[in-house]
Design a protein around this motif. Structure first.
Motif, PDB file in Angstrom:
ATOM      1  N   TRP A  28     -21.602  60.844 -53.786  1.00 54.14           N
ATOM      2  CA  TRP A  28     -21.108  60.594 -52.486  1.00 54.14           C
ATOM      3  C   TRP A  28     -22.047  61.228 -51.267  1.00 54.14           C
ATOM      4  O   TRP A  28     -22.065  60.641 -50.345  1.00 54.14           O
ATOM      5  CB  TRP A  28     -19.977  61.115 -52.309  1.00 54.14           C
ATOM      6  CG  TRP A  28     -18.718  60.078 -53.008  1.00 54.14           C
ATOM      7  CD1 TRP A  28     -17.861  60.370 -54.175  1.00 54.14           C
ATOM      8  CD2 TRP A  28     -18.309  59.175 -52.536  1.00 54.14           C
ATOM      9  NE1 TRP A  28     -17.038  59.431 -54.410  1.00 54.14           N
ATOM     10  CE2 TRP A  28     -17.186  58.699 -53.342  1.00 54.14           C
ATOM     11  CE3 TRP A  28     -18.434  58.394 -51.584  1.00 54.14           C
ATOM     12  CZ2 TRP A  28     -16.453  57.376 -53.294  1.00 54.14           C
ATOM     13  CZ3 TRP A  28     -17.784  57.064 -51.225  1.00 54.14           C
ATOM     14  CH2 TRP A  28     -16.840  56.550 -52.052  1.00 54.14           C
ATOM     15  N   ILE A  29     -22.463  62.530 -51.664  1.00 57.63           N
ATOM     16  CA  ILE A  29     -23.451  62.844 -50.568  1.00 57.63           C
ATOM     17  C   ILE A  29     -24.968  62.032 -50.539  1.00 57.63           C
ATOM     18  O   ILE A  29     -25.106  62.017 -49.298  1.00 57.63           O
ATOM     19  CB  ILE A  29     -23.954  64.330 -51.037  1.00 57.63           C
ATOM     20  CG1 ILE A  29     -22.649  65.341 -50.999  1.00 57.63           C
ATOM     21  CG2 ILE A  29     -25.084  65.037 -50.379  1.00 57.63           C
ATOM     22  CD1 ILE A  29     -22.985  66.789 -51.571  1.00 57.63           C
ATOM     23  N   GLY A 112     -18.587  61.423 -42.616  1.00 54.92           N
ATOM     24  CA  GLY A 112     -17.223  60.931 -42.795  1.00 54.92           C
ATOM     25  C   GLY A 112     -17.419  60.300 -44.169  1.00 54.92           C
ATOM     26  O   GLY A 112     -16.268  60.218 -45.225  1.00 54.92           O
ATOM     27  N   ILE A 113     -18.585  59.389 -44.771  1.00 56.96           N
ATOM     28  CA  ILE A 113     -18.487  58.871 -46.187  1.00 56.96           C
ATOM     29  C   ILE A 113     -18.695  60.045 -47.137  1.00 56.96           C
ATOM     30  O   ILE A 113     -18.119  59.964 -48.232  1.00 56.96           O
ATOM     31  CB  ILE A 113     -19.581  57.797 -46.024  1.00 56.96           C
ATOM     32  CG1 ILE A 113     -19.345  56.759 -45.097  1.00 56.96           C
ATOM     33  CG2 ILE A 113     -20.115  57.640 -47.445  1.00 56.96           C
ATOM     34  CD1 ILE A 113     -20.559  55.784 -45.134  1.00 56.96           C
ATOM     35  N   ALA A 114     -19.271  60.920 -46.749  1.00 53.60           N
ATOM     36  CA  ALA A 114     -19.587  62.210 -47.943  1.00 53.60           C
ATOM     37  C   ALA A 114     -18.366  63.176 -47.979  1.00 53.60           C
ATOM     38  O   ALA A 114     -17.897  63.626 -48.949  1.00 53.60           O
ATOM     39  CB  ALA A 114     -20.570  62.785 -47.497  1.00 53.60           C
ATOM     40  N   VAL A 115     -17.851  63.709 -46.677  1.00 51.71           N
ATOM     41  CA  VAL A 115     -16.889  64.778 -46.749  1.00 51.71           C
ATOM     42  C   VAL A 115     -15.587  64.508 -47.333  1.00 51.71           C
ATOM     43  O   VAL A 115     -15.112  65.229 -48.242  1.00 51.71           O
ATOM     44  CB  VAL A 115     -16.859  65.222 -45.331  1.00 51.71           C
ATOM     45  CG1 VAL A 115     -15.742  66.213 -45.154  1.00 51.71           C
ATOM     46  CG2 VAL A 115     -17.997  65.984 -44.558  1.00 51.71           C
ATOM     47  N   VAL A 116     -15.130  63.308 -46.828  1.00 47.61           N
ATOM     48  CA  VAL A 116     -13.670  62.988 -47.684  1.00 47.61           C
ATOM     49  C   VAL A 116     -13.448  62.924 -49.154  1.00 47.61           C
ATOM     50  O   VAL A 116     -12.656  63.550 -49.598  1.00 47.61           O
ATOM     51  CB  VAL A 116     -13.186  61.754 -46.804  1.00 47.61           C
ATOM     52  CG1 VAL A 116     -11.830  61.398 -47.265  1.00 47.61           C
ATOM     53  CG2 VAL A 116     -12.687  62.077 -45.178  1.00 47.61           C
ATOM     54  N   PRO A 117     -14.303  62.060 -49.801  1.00 56.07           N
ATOM     55  CA  PRO A 117     -14.410  62.099 -51.041  1.00 56.07           C
ATOM     56  C   PRO A 117     -14.521  63.289 -51.799  1.00 56.07           C
ATOM     57  O   PRO A 117     -14.063  63.773 -52.645  1.00 56.07           O
ATOM     58  CB  PRO A 117     -15.487  61.041 -51.468  1.00 56.07           C
ATOM     59  CG  PRO A 117     -15.613  60.043 -50.208  1.00 56.07           C
ATOM     60  CD  PRO A 117     -15.424  61.027 -49.043  1.00 56.07           C
ATOM     61  N   VAL A 118     -15.699  64.103 -51.344  1.00 57.54           N
ATOM     62  CA  VAL A 118     -16.269  65.383 -51.785  1.00 57.54           C
ATOM     63  C   VAL A 118     -15.134  66.362 -51.789  1.00 57.54           C
ATOM     64  O   VAL A 118     -14.732  67.078 -52.530  1.00 57.54           O
ATOM     65  CB  VAL A 118     -17.336  65.977 -51.056  1.00 57.54           C
ATOM     66  CG1 VAL A 118     -17.797  67.488 -51.624  1.00 57.54           C
ATOM     67  CG2 VAL A 118     -18.592  65.189 -51.533  1.00 57.54           C
ATOM     68  N   ALA A 119     -14.247  66.255 -50.594  1.00 55.80           N
ATOM     69  CA  ALA A 119     -13.234  67.187 -50.542  1.00 55.80           C
ATOM     70  C   ALA A 119     -12.094  66.832 -51.473  1.00 55.80           C
ATOM     71  O   ALA A 119     -11.446  67.704 -52.062  1.00 55.80           O
ATOM     72  CB  ALA A 119     -12.721  67.163 -49.185  1.00 55.80           C
ATOM     73  N   THR A 120     -11.939  65.694 -51.598  1.00 56.00           N
ATOM     74  CA  THR A 120     -10.761  65.080 -52.534  1.00 56.00           C
ATOM     75  C   THR A 120     -11.278  65.593 -53.943  1.00 56.00           C
ATOM     76  O   THR A 120     -10.436  66.042 -54.797  1.00 56.00           O
ATOM     77  CB  THR A 120     -10.855  63.620 -52.536  1.00 56.00           C
ATOM     78  OG1 THR A 120     -10.470  63.344 -51.047  1.00 56.00           O
ATOM     79  CG2 THR A 120      -9.775  63.078 -53.539  1.00 56.00           C
TER      80      THR A 120
END
Length: 200
Positions: A28-29, A112-120
């Protein structure tokens, strides 16, 4: 600090989940960085606009200065070149604005693309791992302090799911109350296994 279970099957699952989680976070990053690099490339058009506007403005100003020094016609001929120079400055400013807009869009999309999935992923992976580590540390500390089998069995009764007890006894609470040694050992073993602690 105990990161992994002492039991091979449980430890293998933990390692597999850790590898998948770390790989997903890296993916994701990487995707966020890739999208950022794609969008930021659009800023080149703005750079070209800024450069062209600056060059045009400078050229028109130079020409206006040269003709402006000529006798008789100098004062009147300078005005159109000054107006053209102003148009070049407007083009230069538009190029800068386009670059800023593209930069803001690229940063917003990348994060936006990296943070939301990584936080999840961190929420559903790291939090349970931290809970396991804390539970294993607590259990190991209690074992070293000399916790008894009946207390471990009581912890199992409070921590384990009801469906797990079916393999131990039809009524494990009653068996615990009357001090059934076999049920007590089985419940204690359940608690130790769930905590990832093996008594050697």
């Amino acid at each position: 600090m105990q990161i992994y279970s002492d039991y091979a099957a449980h430890r293998s699952r933990q390692v597999a989940v850790d590898v998948i989680a770390v790989a997903a976070i890296a993916a994701w990053i990487g995707l966020g960085a890739f999208v950022y690099s794609l969008v930021i490339d659009l800023a080149r058009f703005g750079e070209q606009m800024e450069s062209a506007g600056s060059d045009f403005s400078t050229t028109m100003t130079d020409i206006g200065d040269r003709f402006g020094g000529m006798p008789l016609i100098g004062g009147g001929i300078r005005a159109p070149f000054e107006a053209a120079s102003g148009a070049g400055q407007s083009l230069e400013a538009a190029g800068r604005s386009q670059q800023e807009a593209v930069l803001n869009l690229a940063v917003g999309l990348g994060w936006g693309i990296a943070v939301v999935p990584v936080a999840t992923i961190l929420l559903f992976w790291l939090v349970p791992r931290l809970r396991f580590t804390r539970r294993a540390a607590t259990t190991r500390r209690l074992v070293r302090a000399g916790i008894t089998v009946d207390l471990l069995a009581l912890r199992a009764l409070t921590n384990q799911k009801l469906s797990v007890f079916a393999a131990v006894d039809a009524d494990p609470v009653s068996a615990w109350r009357r001090g059934d040694p076999e049920v007590m050992r089985s419940l204690a073993a359940l608690e130790l296994k769930a905590s990832g602690v093996r008594i050697r």
